[in-house]
Scaffold this motif. Structure first.
Motif, mmCIF file in Angstrom:
data_model
loop_
_atom_site.group_PDB
_atom_site.id
_atom_site.type_symbol
_atom_site.label_atom_id
_atom_site.label_comp_id
_atom_site.label_asym_id
_atom_site.label_seq_id
_atom_site.Cartn_x
_atom_site.Cartn_y
_atom_site.Cartn_z
ATOM 1 N N SER A 176 0.831 -1.203 0.000
ATOM 2 C CA SER A 176 0.000 0.000 0.000
ATOM 3 C C SER A 176 0.868 1.255 0.000
ATOM 4 O O SER A 176 0.603 2.211 -0.736
ATOM 5 C CB SER A 176 -0.927 -0.013 1.217
ATOM 6 O OG SER A 176 -1.567 1.238 1.389
ATOM 7 N N SER A 177 1.923 1.251 0.825
ATOM 8 C CA SER A 177 2.824 2.405 0.873
ATOM 9 C C SER A 177 3.534 2.620 -0.454
ATOM 10 O O SER A 177 3.685 3.752 -0.919
ATOM 11 C CB SER A 177 3.858 2.222 1.993
ATOM 12 O OG SER A 177 3.245 2.280 3.252
ATOM 13 N N VAL A 178 3.981 1.527 -1.074
ATOM 14 C CA VAL A 178 4.637 1.629 -2.390
ATOM 15 C C VAL A 178 3.684 2.271 -3.396
ATOM 16 O O VAL A 178 4.070 3.164 -4.169
ATOM 17 C CB VAL A 178 5.092 0.240 -2.875
ATOM 18 C CG1 VAL A 178 5.635 0.322 -4.309
ATOM 19 C CG2 VAL A 178 6.157 -0.327 -1.951
ATOM 20 N N ALA A 179 2.421 1.838 -3.379
ATOM 21 C CA ALA A 179 1.426 2.389 -4.306
ATOM 22 C C ALA A 179 1.168 3.865 -4.036
ATOM 23 O O ALA A 179 1.090 4.669 -4.971
ATOM 24 C CB ALA A 179 0.120 1.599 -4.189
ATOM 25 N N HIS A 180 1.041 4.230 -2.771
ATOM 26 C CA HIS A 180 0.789 5.631 -2.428
ATOM 27 C C HIS A 180 1.958 6.530 -2.827
ATOM 28 O O HIS A 180 1.757 7.644 -3.311
ATOM 29 C CB HIS A 180 0.520 5.760 -0.926
ATOM 30 C CG HIS A 180 -0.880 5.401 -0.535
ATOM 31 N ND1 HIS A 180 -1.955 6.205 -0.816
ATOM 32 C CD2 HIS A 180 -1.388 4.322 0.115
ATOM 33 C CE1 HIS A 180 -3.060 5.642 -0.361
ATOM 34 N NE2 HIS A 180 -2.749 4.493 0.200
ATOM 35 N N MET A 181 3.185 6.047 -2.599
ATOM 36 C CA MET A 181 4.357 6.835 -3.002
ATOM 37 C C MET A 181 4.369 7.024 -4.521
ATOM 38 O O MET A 181 4.688 8.097 -5.030
ATOM 39 C CB MET A 181 5.646 6.135 -2.558
ATOM 40 C CG MET A 181 5.862 6.105 -1.066
ATOM 41 S SD MET A 181 5.913 7.745 -0.320
ATOM 42 C CE MET A 181 4.699 7.535 0.971
ATOM 43 N N GLY A 182 4.023 5.944 -5.247
ATOM 44 C CA GLY A 182 3.957 6.050 -6.701
ATOM 45 C C GLY A 182 2.919 7.063 -7.144
ATOM 46 O O GLY A 182 3.156 7.850 -8.063
ATOM 47 N N PHE A 183 1.761 7.070 -6.474
ATOM 48 C CA PHE A 183 0.709 8.028 -6.816
ATOM 49 C C PHE A 183 1.160 9.463 -6.547
ATOM 50 O O PHE A 183 0.905 10.367 -7.355
ATOM 51 C CB PHE A 183 -0.558 7.705 -6.027
ATOM 52 C CG PHE A 183 -1.698 8.646 -6.316
ATOM 53 C CD1 PHE A 183 -2.361 8.597 -7.524
ATOM 54 C CD2 PHE A 183 -2.094 9.590 -5.379
ATOM 55 C CE1 PHE A 183 -3.417 9.469 -7.803
ATOM 56 C CE2 PHE A 183 -3.137 10.460 -5.647
ATOM 57 C CZ PHE A 183 -3.804 10.402 -6.862
ATOM 58 N N MET A 184 1.859 9.682 -5.424
ATOM 59 C CA MET A 184 2.352 11.033 -5.119
ATOM 60 C C MET A 184 3.344 11.509 -6.180
ATOM 61 O O MET A 184 3.278 12.658 -6.640
ATOM 62 C CB MET A 184 3.026 11.051 -3.746
ATOM 63 C CG MET A 184 2.087 10.880 -2.575
ATOM 64 S SD MET A 184 3.014 10.916 -1.023
ATOM 65 C CE MET A 184 2.019 9.810 -0.031
ATOM 66 N N LEU A 185 4.262 10.638 -6.565
ATOM 67 C CA LEU A 185 5.240 11.021 -7.590
ATOM 68 C C LEU A 185 4.548 11.215 -8.940
ATOM 69 O O LEU A 185 4.946 12.086 -9.728
ATOM 70 C CB LEU A 185 6.329 9.950 -7.694
ATOM 71 C CG LEU A 185 7.243 9.818 -6.463
ATOM 72 C CD1 LEU A 185 8.206 8.654 -6.639
ATOM 73 C CD2 LEU A 185 8.021 11.103 -6.218
ATOM 74 N N LEU A 186 3.526 10.421 -9.212
ATOM 75 C CA LEU A 186 2.762 10.568 -10.447
ATOM 76 C C LEU A 186 2.130 11.945 -10.544
ATOM 77 O O LEU A 186 2.258 12.629 -11.570
ATOM 78 C CB LEU A 186 1.682 9.482 -10.521
ATOM 79 C CG LEU A 186 0.633 9.617 -11.633
ATOM 80 C CD1 LEU A 186 1.270 9.428 -12.999
ATOM 81 C CD2 LEU A 186 -0.505 8.618 -11.415
ATOM 82 N N ILE A 187 1.445 12.384 -9.486
ATOM 83 C CA ILE A 187 0.777 13.688 -9.558
ATOM 84 C C ILE A 187 1.781 14.839 -9.466
ATOM 85 O O ILE A 187 1.479 15.955 -9.903
ATOM 86 C CB ILE A 187 -0.340 13.822 -8.509
ATOM 87 C CG1 ILE A 187 0.168 13.587 -7.098
ATOM 88 C CG2 ILE A 187 -1.474 12.871 -8.813
ATOM 89 C CD1 ILE A 187 -0.917 13.715 -6.031
ATOM 90 N N CYS A 188 2.990 14.566 -8.941
ATOM 91 C CA CYS A 188 4.061 15.562 -9.059
ATOM 92 C C CYS A 188 4.440 15.711 -10.526
ATOM 93 O O CYS A 188 4.722 16.821 -11.003
ATOM 94 C CB CYS A 188 5.274 15.149 -8.231
ATOM 95 S SG CYS A 188 5.106 15.409 -6.453
ATOM 96 N N GLY A 189 4.476 14.581 -11.243
ATOM 97 C CA GLY A 189 4.736 14.645 -12.686
ATOM 98 C C GLY A 189 3.634 15.369 -13.420
ATOM 99 O O GLY A 189 3.884 16.051 -14.421
ATOM 100 N N PHE A 190 2.397 15.256 -12.923
ATOM 101 C CA PHE A 190 1.284 16.022 -13.494
ATOM 102 C C PHE A 190 1.453 17.520 -13.246
ATOM 103 O O PHE A 190 0.913 18.333 -13.993
ATOM 104 C CB PHE A 190 -0.041 15.588 -12.857
ATOM 105 C CG PHE A 190 -0.547 14.253 -13.305
ATOM 106 C CD1 PHE A 190 0.184 13.457 -14.186
ATOM 107 C CD2 PHE A 190 -1.755 13.769 -12.842
ATOM 108 C CE1 PHE A 190 -0.285 12.219 -14.592
ATOM 109 C CE2 PHE A 190 -2.245 12.527 -13.247
ATOM 110 C CZ PHE A 190 -1.491 11.750 -14.122
ATOM 111 N N GLY A 191 2.164 17.866 -12.179
ATOM 112 C CA GLY A 191 2.314 19.274 -11.798
ATOM 113 C C GLY A 191 1.328 19.723 -10.739
ATOM 114 O O GLY A 191 1.267 20.906 -10.405
ATOM 115 N N VAL A 192 0.571 18.785 -10.156
ATOM 116 C CA VAL A 192 -0.407 19.125 -9.112
ATOM 117 C C VAL A 192 0.271 18.915 -7.748
ATOM 118 O O VAL A 192 -0.009 17.965 -7.018
ATOM 119 C CB VAL A 192 -1.676 18.267 -9.228
ATOM 120 C CG1 VAL A 192 -2.776 18.793 -8.314
ATOM 121 C CG2 VAL A 192 -2.168 18.220 -10.662
#
Length: 548
Positions: free
Chosen positions: A304-320
């Motif tokens: 779950s933590s791995v997935a959440h970290m990936g989601f945070m980095l993903l939306i950083c890539g989005f610029g949000v």
């Protein structure tokens, strides 16, 4: 940003923790509960006081202790103080929990000293005002975590995890160091505020600065346990529970924090944004699917933590970036509570078996669920005045929220649970959407000075975002349609591979020899066999007989 003496106030919190660690190591054999709790409360009070100062007087920074633009400086701004408050609260809870958790352990004072040192180092990381300080405490937090992971050297799985973490962390450290060197040579200063100001005045990044942003992404990805180097995080369940809580709720967040801190640079680098989107998106997708197949509570929490970290980095890539920090804070408190209460959860589940209503597998009901989720999201977008043509990145983030809402609504609507269950799921989905939009707006209001004011993604980034969203949608659709899928040898074998994380961790073990007992003596990572009472008594008898 103004330079003021009161910007040194946040420094008191980590200094108190360092002082506690020194006293525990050299003076006391047993931790003083009252002193530890007092220091914890003082840390919370100091961080909240700093928040009021920043709110009423604005951001500020202390004088530089160093030369040539490199050294030690404290930065008080909405981002650093938000992180400081979160760490102070979590640190207090974890320290207090450790007093009972390791009560009676001969090395409890050593454990709490290491824990206090780690918390203090993370605090100095988030309030850093200079890239030299940022890098130094980035490394120190990793080393502190290393000694927490191997607190019990007789646990092979914990040592194997520490071996993998040691290698991954050192690669990340070198990447971060190279990025810091490039930034210093390009901007001729280590002051973060000056770097951000000069970066904002540049229309396009040159090759050197683009390379620096890519190196920063590599450092963040390795720090936050992204696929395929995530295996060490899954295995740290062998370490004491307070370490898992602090790691998953605090130290992993260093990756997303670095991306948000460097947002003025990351925002201008298309290659760095693409890396974040693809690595973060793929990790979030894989880890969230594997998470659903895990029968063990702590391993499931690890994925779950791995997935959440990936989601945070993903939306950083989005610029949000505001949504990333919002997610970071929410995830930290949720995951700390999840680990610290994992034992109680197991007892509750054993005592109370809940029978879920069976799924019908109706395609019409599933499509209706998706449409309801879209309507809820569209309603809140309209209420908050979000314009799809002007806020593409936020709408893309919202599309992922829609997929999450459909996962809440579909199991209830497509089941025999009755109208009461459907209403509850619809209400829950409504509240999730309300919380996301409201808190995102609040986070944007608080952090707007620390992130770029406007971000217009390029066509390449838009295509990358759309491809990730399509991939996510397919996975979610397969999950929703699972009752209708035929169960054969292919799905059975696929389930086994997914449950084992596509064997990425096994491949990584073999690649670096993480399971070999004597390969990591140079890193103080060897397994110490724990002797039983019978072994010790037999050794004593043998020594006595030899003396005779």
């Amino acid at each position: 940003m103004q330079t003021n003496l009161y910007a040194l106030v946040p420094l008191v919190a980590p200094l108190l923790l360092y002082g506690l660690a020194i006293m525990l190591l050299f003076k006391w054999k047993k931790p003083a509960k009252l002193l530890i709790e007092t220091i914890g409360w003082l840390g919370i009070f100091i961080s909240l006081t700093c928040a009021f100062v920043v709110y009423f007087l604005g951001s500020s920074q202390s004088m530089l202790l160093g030369s040539s633009g490199l050294g030690f400086a404290i930065r008080m701004d909405p981002l650093s103080i938000t992180m400081l408050i979160m760490i102070a609260l979590l640190g207090f809870i974890v320290l207090k929990y450790s007093l009972n958790y390791l009560d009676g352990d001969d090395r409890q004072n050593i454990f709490i000293a290491r824990l206090a040192t780690t918390i203090a180092s993370v605090e100095l990381l988030v309030i850093a005002g200079n890239i030299a300080q940022l890098f130094i405490f980035w490394v120190i937090t990793s080393i502190c975590l290393h000694y927490l992971l191997i607190f019990y050297k007789n646990r092979p799985q914990a040592v194997a995890a520490a071996r993998k973490k040691f290698i991954v962390a050192r690669i990340g450290d070198f990447s971060f160091l190279a990025a810091c060197i490039i930034l210093y040579l390009q901007f001729n200063t280590g002051n973060l505020e000056l770097i951000f100001e000069k970066a904002s005045a540049i229309s396009n990044l040159n090759t050197a600065l683009t390379s620096a942003t890519i190196l920063l992404v590599i450092a963040a990805v390795l720090k936050s346990a992204q696929f395929p180097t995530h295996g060490w995080l899954i295995e740290v369940v062998e370490t004491p529970t307070p370490v898992s809580a602090l790691l998953h709720a605090g130290l992993l967040n260093a990756g997303p924090f670095l991306m948000v801190r460097m947002a003025f640079l990351m925002n201008m680098s298309e290659p760095a944004s693409l890396l974040l989107i693809f690595i973060g998106g793929f990790t979030a997708m894989i880890a969230s699917v594997v998470f659903l197949t895990q029968p063990t509570v702590k391993i499931a929490l690890g994925y779950s933590s791995v997935a959440h970290m990936g989601f945070m980095l993903l939306i950083c890539g989005f610029g949000v970036y505001t949504a990333a920090i919002l997610h970071l804070v929410a995830h930290s408190f949720y995951k700390a509570h999840a680990f610290l209460s994992s034992g109680s959860v197991i007892d509750t589940v054993k005592a109370k078996r809940v029978k879920l209503p069976s799924r019908k597998g109706s395609i019409g009901r599933i499509i209706t669920s998706i449409m309801i989720a879209i309507v809820i999201y569209g309603l809140f977008s309209w209420i908050w005045g979000i314009k799809p043509d002007e806020e593409f990145a936020l709408m893309a983030t919202g599309a992922i929220i829609v997929m999450g809402l459909s996962q809440i609504i579909a199991p209830a609507l497509d089941s025999s649970g009755g109208i009461k269950g459907i209403m509850k799921s619809a209400y829950l989905a409504f509240m999730v959407a309300l919380a996301f939009f409201s808190l995102e707006k609040g986070a944007h209001y608080l952090l707007h000075s620390q992130i770029p004011t406007h971000y217009e993604p390029t066509m390449v980034i838009k295509m990358a975002v759309l491809s990730i969203l399509i991939l996510f949608a397919l996975v979610v659709l397969l999950q929703l349609m699972a009752p209708n899928l035929k169960k054969g040898s292919f799905t059975y074998n696929l389930g086994i591979h997914i449950r084992n994380g596509l064997y990425a961790n096994v491949i990584f073990d073999r690649l670096i020899g993480a399971l070999k007992k004597d390969k990591f003596k140079w890193a103080n990572l060897t397994v110490e066999e724990e002797q039983t009472e019978e072994q010790r008594s037999s050794e004593i008898k043998l020594s006595m007989e030899s003396q005779r």
